[in-house]
Structure formats: C-alpha cells, structure tokens
Design an enzyme around this catalytic site. Sequence first.
Site, PDB file in Angstrom:
ATOM      1  N   ASP A  84     -22.177 -14.548 -44.905  1.00 29.39           N
ATOM      2  CA  ASP A  84     -20.780 -14.171 -44.762  1.00 29.39           C
ATOM      3  C   ASP A  84     -20.701 -13.029 -43.756  1.00 29.39           C
ATOM      4  O   ASP A  84     -21.691 -12.315 -43.525  1.00 29.39           O
ATOM      5  CB  ASP A  84     -20.247 -13.737 -46.129  1.00 29.39           C
ATOM      6  CG  ASP A  84     -18.883 -13.084 -46.038  1.00 29.39           C
ATOM      7  OD1 ASP A  84     -17.964 -13.719 -45.494  1.00 29.39           O
ATOM      8  OD2 ASP A  84     -18.737 -11.937 -46.513  1.00 29.39           O
ATOM      9  N   ASP A 122     -17.531 -10.481 -42.984  1.00 26.69           N
ATOM     10  CA  ASP A 122     -16.876  -9.250 -43.444  1.00 26.69           C
ATOM     11  C   ASP A 122     -17.334  -8.882 -44.850  1.00 26.69           C
ATOM     12  O   ASP A 122     -17.284  -9.694 -45.772  1.00 26.69           O
ATOM     13  CB  ASP A 122     -15.360  -9.433 -43.420  1.00 26.69           C
ATOM     14  CG  ASP A 122     -14.834  -9.682 -42.019  1.00 26.69           C
ATOM     15  OD1 ASP A 122     -14.743  -8.724 -41.243  1.00 26.69           O
ATOM     16  OD2 ASP A 122     -14.535 -10.849 -41.703  1.00 26.69           O
ATOM     17  N   GLY A 170     -14.490 -16.910 -43.333  1.00 26.61           N
ATOM     18  CA  GLY A 170     -13.120 -17.378 -43.370  1.00 26.61           C
ATOM     19  C   GLY A 170     -12.441 -17.267 -42.020  1.00 26.61           C
ATOM     20  O   GLY A 170     -11.388 -17.860 -41.789  1.00 26.61           O
ATOM     21  N   LYS A 190     -17.229 -22.973 -48.819  1.00 25.69           N
ATOM     22  CA  LYS A 190     -18.465 -22.551 -48.154  1.00 25.69           C
ATOM     23  C   LYS A 190     -19.701 -23.257 -48.707  1.00 25.69           C
ATOM     24  O   LYS A 190     -20.658 -23.500 -47.973  1.00 25.69           O
ATOM     25  CB  LYS A 190     -18.624 -21.034 -48.246  1.00 25.69           C
ATOM     26  CG  LYS A 190     -17.661 -20.250 -47.363  1.00 25.69           C
ATOM     27  CD  LYS A 190     -18.018 -18.768 -47.348  1.00 25.69           C
ATOM     28  CE  LYS A 190     -17.101 -17.964 -46.439  1.00 25.69           C
ATOM     29  NZ  LYS A 190     -17.514 -16.539 -46.352  1.00 25.69           N
ATOM     30  N   ASP A 221     -19.870 -11.518 -50.570  1.00 25.89           N
ATOM     31  CA  ASP A 221     -19.304 -10.404 -51.351  1.00 25.89           C
ATOM     32  C   ASP A 221     -17.989 -10.717 -52.031  1.00 25.89           C
ATOM     33  O   ASP A 221     -17.546  -9.953 -52.893  1.00 25.89           O
ATOM     34  CB  ASP A 221     -19.088  -9.185 -50.437  1.00 25.89           C
ATOM     35  CG  ASP A 221     -17.916  -9.394 -49.484  1.00 25.89           C
ATOM     36  OD1 ASP A 221     -16.964  -8.593 -49.532  1.00 25.89           O
ATOM     37  OD2 ASP A 221     -17.940 -10.359 -48.700  1.00 25.89           O
ATOM     38  N   ASN A 232     -14.363 -16.128 -51.788  1.00 25.76           N
ATOM     39  CA  ASN A 232     -14.602 -17.301 -50.944  1.00 25.76           C
ATOM     40  C   ASN A 232     -16.081 -17.572 -50.708  1.00 25.76           C
ATOM     41  O   ASN A 232     -16.441 -18.590 -50.110  1.00 25.76           O
ATOM     42  CB  ASN A 232     -13.859 -17.170 -49.605  1.00 25.76           C
ATOM     43  CG  ASN A 232     -14.246 -15.943 -48.809  1.00 25.76           C
ATOM     44  OD1 ASN A 232     -14.583 -14.896 -49.379  1.00 25.76           O
ATOM     45  ND2 ASN A 232     -14.201 -16.043 -47.501  1.00 25.76           N
TER      46      ASN A 232
END
Length: 269
Positions: free
Chosen positions: A8, A10, A43, A195, A218, A221
């Site tokens: 991921d 962010d 995302g 995901k 984190d 999503n």
Amino acid sequence: MYKLIALDLDGTLLNSDKQISSENKAAIDAARAEGVRVVLVSGRPTSGMRESLEALNMVSDDDYVLSYNASVVQKVKSETIIRSQILTGHNAKQLAKLAKKLDINIHAFSHQKGLITPAHNDYTTHESVINGDTITLIDFEELADDEAILKVMLVDHAHKLSAAIAQLPAALYEQFTIVQSAPFFLEFLNKDSNKGIGVKALADHLSIPAEQVICMGDAGNDFHMIQYAGLGVAMGNATDDIKAVADHITVTNDQHGVAKVINEFVLNM
C-alpha cells in the site's frame, strides 16, 4: 522464500510527509536485486502513483501497478491491462442520489473525464492535490449509463461520514465492494474488485502462490490483500481491524516499517 511484495502507498510505504524514506527504498532495491517482485497497490489512480514508481525505478514493462484499489492491474510502461473490473455511469448516478439523500459530498474517477464531482469540497480538493488531478464539475445525471467509472467515493468530515455509513442500505454491500481508506473517504468499487482479488490476479499471472506473497497495509481498503497473503502485515499505525487480520504487525510508516519487514522476512538481516 517470498517472491512478491505488495505495498500500500499512503500510511504504509509513504511516511507522514508523503515521502519514501531512504531506508524503505534501500530495502526494496535489495529485495528486487534478489529477484523478488515488488508492486504498489493503492486506492490512488495510476497517475497519482507515478512519482513513487519513478522514485523506485519501477517503470519498465516488467513492472506492474495496481490502482483504484486494484480495480485495475496493469503493466507500468505499456499500461497493458492484466485485469480490470470497474463501475459504470449508472452506478455513479445511483450513488450520487444516495449522497444527496445523506447530505454527503461525493466524487468519482471517470476514465474519460478524470476526477469528477457535482460540487467543490475540501475532500475532493485533497484528492486532487495528492494525485495531481484536475477537478471536473459535473452533475452525475449527465453521465452516460455505460460510461467507464473506476470508482466512486463518499467524502466528508469523519464524524459526518461515520453517521452516513451507519445509514447505508444493506443491499449496497451486496452490490458493491465498500472499503474505507481514510476517516473521510468511503470507496465504492465493482463487487469483483478489491486489493486481495487484484494481488491474487497478479500472483496467478506470475505463477506465484499465495504463501510466497507479502502484503502490507494500514487501512480498511488493505483488509482483503492482508487476508489473502501468505504473510499479511499491518503497519504499527494501522487501524484495529487491519491489525486483527494480520499475521504480523510491524512498526509505523514513520519508522520505516516496510524496510523492517523486508529486512527480516526477505533479506534475513
């Protein structure tokens, strides 16, 4: 031996200043030198991931990127699509009516028009800034029913959005994949996209079994890919639901948690 690392962006790879630390970059470079594939799964639209891809030298046609919460899986250089399951203008119009009823801001990503919203708001502006996208104001009723929509998002103040989530009809969860990527972002995806599905599609494409895949994240999503992975890793700053499903919890994104995991589980340092 782990052969695929899905990261991921962010809150995971990027620190609080939205930068990739030298520690994280060095660990990723070392893993790739050992033949381990590393992919970014966000995302964000692909355009919003470009800076990070370039910083990691992951821009060849042997590199892959998973954008819009893995609704789109593609090669980086040629943009050849490996898998794509997205929404339509009809879906966007349906959700816009819901947003109006709930008095919540909404925006979406259109394949043709980019970042679209019926009204300017702070949260769409935030989306625009982090991804370098231009905002197009449009009444969603003007969208063609078959227009390609990558994802739709309800966006608003955390307390207001939480109240709206509590009012969502149960049928929506049957129609869409719904994930919360931030306290102020609720994302609606094609029911066959998340995901976990996206990372699995790429792993299958590369003939890599799940037990040889590491996924790190984190937020809500990231739930599906952490659940899928042979080693699902939650960041120290992850939400409680992500920590609960993870196999391992590392330190925070500001403490180079990605590097710590790669060094421990891939490089055996």
